[in-house]
Design a protein around this motif. Sequence first.
Motif, PDB file in Angstrom:
ATOM      1  N   ALA A  60       0.831  -1.203   0.000  1.00 47.62           N
ATOM      2  CA  ALA A  60       0.000   0.000   0.000  1.00 47.62           C
ATOM      3  C   ALA A  60       0.865   1.253   0.000  1.00 47.62           C
ATOM      4  O   ALA A  60       0.525   2.267  -0.616  1.00 47.62           O
ATOM      5  CB  ALA A  60      -0.927  -0.004   1.205  1.00 47.62           C
ATOM      6  N   GLN A  61       2.013   1.183   0.678  1.00 49.95           N
ATOM      7  CA  GLN A  61       2.894   2.341   0.785  1.00 49.95           C
ATOM      8  C   GLN A  61       3.843   2.470  -0.403  1.00 49.95           C
ATOM      9  O   GLN A  61       4.071   3.568  -0.919  1.00 49.95           O
ATOM     10  CB  GLN A  61       3.709   2.265   2.079  1.00 49.95           C
ATOM     11  N   PHE A  62       4.391   1.339  -0.841  1.00 49.18           N
ATOM     12  CA  PHE A  62       5.474   1.384  -1.820  1.00 49.18           C
ATOM     13  C   PHE A  62       5.129   0.828  -3.198  1.00 49.18           C
ATOM     14  O   PHE A  62       5.913   0.998  -4.135  1.00 49.18           O
ATOM     15  CB  PHE A  62       6.693   0.613  -1.278  1.00 49.18           C
ATOM     16  N   ALA A  63       3.976   0.160  -3.346  1.00 47.62           N
ATOM     17  CA  ALA A  63       3.675  -0.496  -4.625  1.00 47.62           C
ATOM     18  C   ALA A  63       2.240  -0.274  -5.079  1.00 47.62           C
ATOM     19  O   ALA A  63       1.564  -1.225  -5.491  1.00 47.62           O
ATOM     20  CB  ALA A  63       3.967  -1.987  -4.522  1.00 47.62           C
ATOM     21  N   PRO A  64       1.750   0.956  -5.031  1.00 47.18           N
ATOM     22  CA  PRO A  64       0.384   1.184  -5.526  1.00 47.18           C
ATOM     23  C   PRO A  64       0.326   1.007  -7.036  1.00 47.18           C
ATOM     24  O   PRO A  64       1.322   1.190  -7.737  1.00 47.18           O
ATOM     25  CB  PRO A  64       0.114   2.642  -5.135  1.00 47.18           C
ATOM     26  N   GLN A  65      -0.857   0.640  -7.522  1.00 45.93           N
ATOM     27  CA  GLN A  65      -1.048   0.553  -8.956  1.00 45.93           C
ATOM     28  C   GLN A  65      -1.469   1.901  -9.527  1.00 45.93           C
ATOM     29  O   GLN A  65      -1.919   2.789  -8.804  1.00 45.93           O
ATOM     30  CB  GLN A  65      -2.102  -0.509  -9.277  1.00 45.93           C
ATOM     31  N   ALA A  66      -1.311   2.033 -10.830  1.00 43.35           N
ATOM     32  CA  ALA A  66      -1.693   3.272 -11.501  1.00 43.35           C
ATOM     33  C   ALA A  66      -3.204   3.445 -11.477  1.00 43.35           C
ATOM     34  O   ALA A  66      -3.951   2.480 -11.634  1.00 43.35           O
ATOM     35  CB  ALA A  66      -1.195   3.253 -12.941  1.00 43.35           C
ATOM     36  N   ASP A  67      -3.647   4.668 -11.272  1.00 43.62           N
ATOM     37  CA  ASP A  67      -5.081   4.948 -11.303  1.00 43.62           C
ATOM     38  C   ASP A  67      -5.646   4.831 -12.711  1.00 43.62           C
ATOM     39  O   ASP A  67      -6.780   4.375 -12.906  1.00 43.62           O
ATOM     40  CB  ASP A  67      -5.365   6.350 -10.755  1.00 43.62           C
ATOM     41  N   GLU A  68      -4.854   5.239 -13.707  1.00 39.63           N
ATOM     42  CA  GLU A  68      -5.311   5.216 -15.093  1.00 39.63           C
ATOM     43  C   GLU A  68      -4.206   4.673 -15.999  1.00 39.63           C
ATOM     44  O   GLU A  68      -3.567   5.421 -16.742  1.00 39.63           O
ATOM     45  CB  GLU A  68      -5.731   6.617 -15.541  1.00 39.63           C
ATOM     46  N   PRO A  69      -3.969   3.358 -15.952  1.00 38.13           N
ATOM     47  CA  PRO A  69      -2.938   2.799 -16.829  1.00 38.13           C
ATOM     48  C   PRO A  69      -3.344   2.908 -18.288  1.00 38.13           C
ATOM     49  O   PRO A  69      -4.537   2.974 -18.628  1.00 38.13           O
ATOM     50  CB  PRO A  69      -2.876   1.327 -16.391  1.00 38.13           C
ATOM     51  N   PHE A  70      -2.362   2.956 -19.160  1.00 39.08           N
ATOM     52  CA  PHE A  70      -2.644   2.952 -20.589  1.00 39.08           C
ATOM     53  C   PHE A  70      -3.242   1.606 -20.979  1.00 39.08           C
ATOM     54  O   PHE A  70      -2.971   0.572 -20.361  1.00 39.08           O
ATOM     55  CB  PHE A  70      -1.368   3.220 -21.382  1.00 39.08           C
ATOM     56  N   ASP A  71      -4.048   1.616 -22.051  1.00 44.31           N
ATOM     57  CA  ASP A  71      -4.737   0.400 -22.451  1.00 44.31           C
ATOM     58  C   ASP A  71      -4.868   0.370 -23.972  1.00 44.31           C
ATOM     59  O   ASP A  71      -5.069   1.411 -24.607  1.00 44.31           O
ATOM     60  CB  ASP A  71      -6.130   0.333 -21.805  1.00 44.31           C
ATOM     61  N   VAL A  72      -4.730  -0.830 -24.528  1.00 47.51           N
ATOM     62  CA  VAL A  72      -4.979  -1.063 -25.952  1.00 47.51           C
ATOM     63  C   VAL A  72      -5.849  -2.310 -26.046  1.00 47.51           C
ATOM     64  O   VAL A  72      -5.555  -3.327 -25.411  1.00 47.51           O
ATOM     65  CB  VAL A  72      -3.665  -1.274 -26.734  1.00 47.51           C
ATOM     66  N   ALA A  73      -6.911  -2.251 -26.809  1.00 51.63           N
ATOM     67  CA  ALA A  73      -7.851  -3.365 -26.914  1.00 51.63           C
ATOM     68  C   ALA A  73      -7.154  -4.601 -27.472  1.00 51.63           C
ATOM     69  O   ALA A  73      -6.320  -4.497 -28.389  1.00 51.63           O
ATOM     70  CB  ALA A  73      -9.023  -2.985 -27.809  1.00 51.63           C
ATOM     71  N   PRO A  74      -7.464  -5.797 -26.917  1.00 51.52           N
ATOM     72  CA  PRO A  74      -6.850  -7.032 -27.430  1.00 51.52           C
ATOM     73  C   PRO A  74      -7.002  -7.206 -28.932  1.00 51.52           C
ATOM     74  O   PRO A  74      -6.086  -7.703 -29.597  1.00 51.52           O
ATOM     75  CB  PRO A  74      -7.592  -8.130 -26.653  1.00 51.52           C
ATOM     76  N   ALA A  75      -8.152  -6.805 -29.485  1.00 53.36           N
ATOM     77  CA  ALA A  75      -8.355  -6.942 -30.930  1.00 53.36           C
ATOM     78  C   ALA A  75      -7.357  -6.089 -31.707  1.00 53.36           C
ATOM     79  O   ALA A  75      -6.852  -6.495 -32.767  1.00 53.36           O
ATOM     80  CB  ALA A  75      -9.779  -6.551 -31.299  1.00 53.36           C
ATOM     81  N   ASP A  76      -7.053  -4.899 -31.196  1.00 54.89           N
ATOM     82  CA  ASP A  76      -6.073  -4.037 -31.854  1.00 54.89           C
ATOM     83  C   ASP A  76      -4.668  -4.611 -31.726  1.00 54.89           C
ATOM     84  O   ASP A  76      -3.857  -4.513 -32.655  1.00 54.89           O
ATOM     85  CB  ASP A  76      -6.119  -2.629 -31.263  1.00 54.89           C
ATOM     86  N   VAL A  77      -4.385  -5.196 -30.568  1.00 56.99           N
ATOM     87  CA  VAL A  77      -3.079  -5.844 -30.386  1.00 56.99           C
ATOM     88  C   VAL A  77      -2.920  -6.969 -31.396  1.00 56.99           C
ATOM     89  O   VAL A  77      -1.881  -7.102 -32.053  1.00 56.99           O
ATOM     90  CB  VAL A  77      -2.934  -6.379 -28.953  1.00 56.99           C
ATOM     91  N   ALA A  78      -3.957  -7.802 -31.520  1.00 51.65           N
ATOM     92  CA  ALA A  78      -3.902  -8.925 -32.447  1.00 51.65           C
ATOM     93  C   ALA A  78      -3.724  -8.454 -33.887  1.00 51.65           C
ATOM     94  O   ALA A  78      -2.971  -9.046 -34.668  1.00 51.65           O
ATOM     95  CB  ALA A  78      -5.170  -9.770 -32.323  1.00 51.65           C
ATOM     96  N   ALA A  79      -4.399  -7.367 -34.242  1.00 54.45           N
ATOM     97  CA  ALA A  79      -4.372  -6.890 -35.627  1.00 54.45           C
ATOM     98  C   ALA A  79      -3.062  -6.212 -35.991  1.00 54.45           C
ATOM     99  O   ALA A  79      -2.645  -6.245 -37.159  1.00 54.45           O
ATOM    100  CB  ALA A  79      -5.539  -5.931 -35.862  1.00 54.45           C
ATOM    101  N   HIS A  80      -2.402  -5.586 -35.017  1.00 52.29           N
ATOM    102  CA  HIS A  80      -1.266  -4.719 -35.344  1.00 52.29           C
ATOM    103  C   HIS A  80       0.051  -5.133 -34.691  1.00 52.29           C
ATOM    104  O   HIS A  80       1.047  -4.425 -34.869  1.00 52.29           O
ATOM    105  CB  HIS A  80      -1.585  -3.281 -34.930  1.00 52.29           C
ATOM    106  N   ARG A  81       0.076  -6.241 -33.948  1.00 49.61           N
ATOM    107  CA  ARG A  81       1.292  -6.606 -33.210  1.00 49.61           C
ATOM    108  C   ARG A  81       2.537  -6.590 -34.100  1.00 49.61           C
ATOM    109  O   ARG A  81       3.526  -5.903 -33.809  1.00 49.61           O
ATOM    110  CB  ARG A  81       1.136  -7.984 -32.575  1.00 49.61           C
ATOM    111  N   ASP A  82       2.520  -7.369 -35.161  1.00 50.22           N
ATOM    112  CA  ASP A  82       3.717  -7.482 -36.001  1.00 50.22           C
ATOM    113  C   ASP A  82       4.081  -6.145 -36.635  1.00 50.22           C
ATOM    114  O   ASP A  82       5.267  -5.798 -36.738  1.00 50.22           O
ATOM    115  CB  ASP A  82       3.491  -8.540 -37.082  1.00 50.22           C
ATOM    116  N   GLU A  83       3.061  -5.408 -37.052  1.00 49.81           N
ATOM    117  CA  GLU A  83       3.299  -4.096 -37.665  1.00 49.81           C
ATOM    118  C   GLU A  83       3.956  -3.140 -36.674  1.00 49.81           C
ATOM    119  O   GLU A  83       4.933  -2.450 -37.013  1.00 49.81           O
ATOM    120  CB  GLU A  83       1.963  -3.540 -38.142  1.00 49.81           C
ATOM    121  N   TRP A  84       3.416  -3.096 -35.443  1.00 47.50           N
ATOM    122  CA  TRP A  84       3.966  -2.179 -34.450  1.00 47.50           C
ATOM    123  C   TRP A  84       5.373  -2.582 -34.031  1.00 47.50           C
ATOM    124  O   TRP A  84       6.228  -1.712 -33.835  1.00 47.50           O
ATOM    125  CB  TRP A  84       3.042  -2.126 -33.228  1.00 47.50           C
TER     126      TRP A  84
END
Length: 362
Positions: free
Chosen positions: A328-352
Amino acid sequence: MNIRHRRAVTAAAAVGLLPLLAACSGDDAPAGTTSSSPTGDAPLSGTVTLVTHDSFALSDGLLESFEQETGLEVEQVAAGDAGTLVNQLVLTADSPLGDVVFGVDNTFASRAVEAGVFEPYTPADLDPSVTALVGEGLEGLTPIDQGDVCLNVDTAWFDAEGVEPPSTFEDLLDPAYRDLTVVANPATSSPGFAMLLATVAAFGEDGFEQYWTDLGANGLKVTEGWSDAYYVDFSGAGEGGQRPVVLSYATSPAFTVTEDGDATTTAALLGTCFRQVEFAGVLAGTDNPEGAKALVDFLASADVQADVPANMYMYPADATVELPAEWAQFAPQADEPFDVAPADVAAHRDEWIQQWTTAVIG
């Protein structure tokens, strides 16, 4: 200073030998040991081969207790970083390396699903916080842990140098931070790919490549995997590294706490995070499907979930599990982590990845 982190497990064979391994059949059951299957249709017996990334670890005796309770024998095979693990699973989809896999994460899982690596299976009675982590197209996989992949800084180094540490992706382009950053290659490392996705979300599909070009020009170093980046190059790991900015996890500062427990010598930059979810799944073609399901049930169980923070240094998938007090003191998670939809990851992984390679490696 007490420094611990996701540790490597030596198991069965090196990656090059993995294609020689195959799941064991039920004929190898220990004499006189049987147990009920998850569905209650048949007794459990035989060997179950668990294929993992190198950072899989459980407390001593936990896996052995599963074996005693079920009559199953668990063999472990470590396949390197999660990216290497997925590559091996895809290459051997017609002759699986084992019966169950742990460590395929949401940055690589869609590739394995498309290749037919998994036999869909979901344990009964999962907490809603667990099922909420299953992205679209990843149904049939079971979340085991989750955590934020973020840039970390060696705050002790910056204090000693009298330099203000960076806090954002953009900050790393400042010449004041030239030659200070090390990250893992997204083509071979799941944390590396998570950072790539975070920059896609932050700068857009039309802007992330230029960001990486500029970061490379500012002295970025790239390693093949997380372990080399953290333990070899990062100054905050206590191993002689020279770079005070590293790609790691939001939980990492909980394992660089000073001996008095009052402070940590590193910090996660929570504005640079991508939330990673690691899954377990039954491998298609398993020779011991009931044993494989029982092992997935075990990995999702309360005992294993409670063991995750101390041994794999991730948050358990089950949000009802009590966490270590220092997190709680030293390892909080991000309130708003970045996100990319799995479908976009699948479609563009190799390209990116190709765009990243062109921008950074040339």
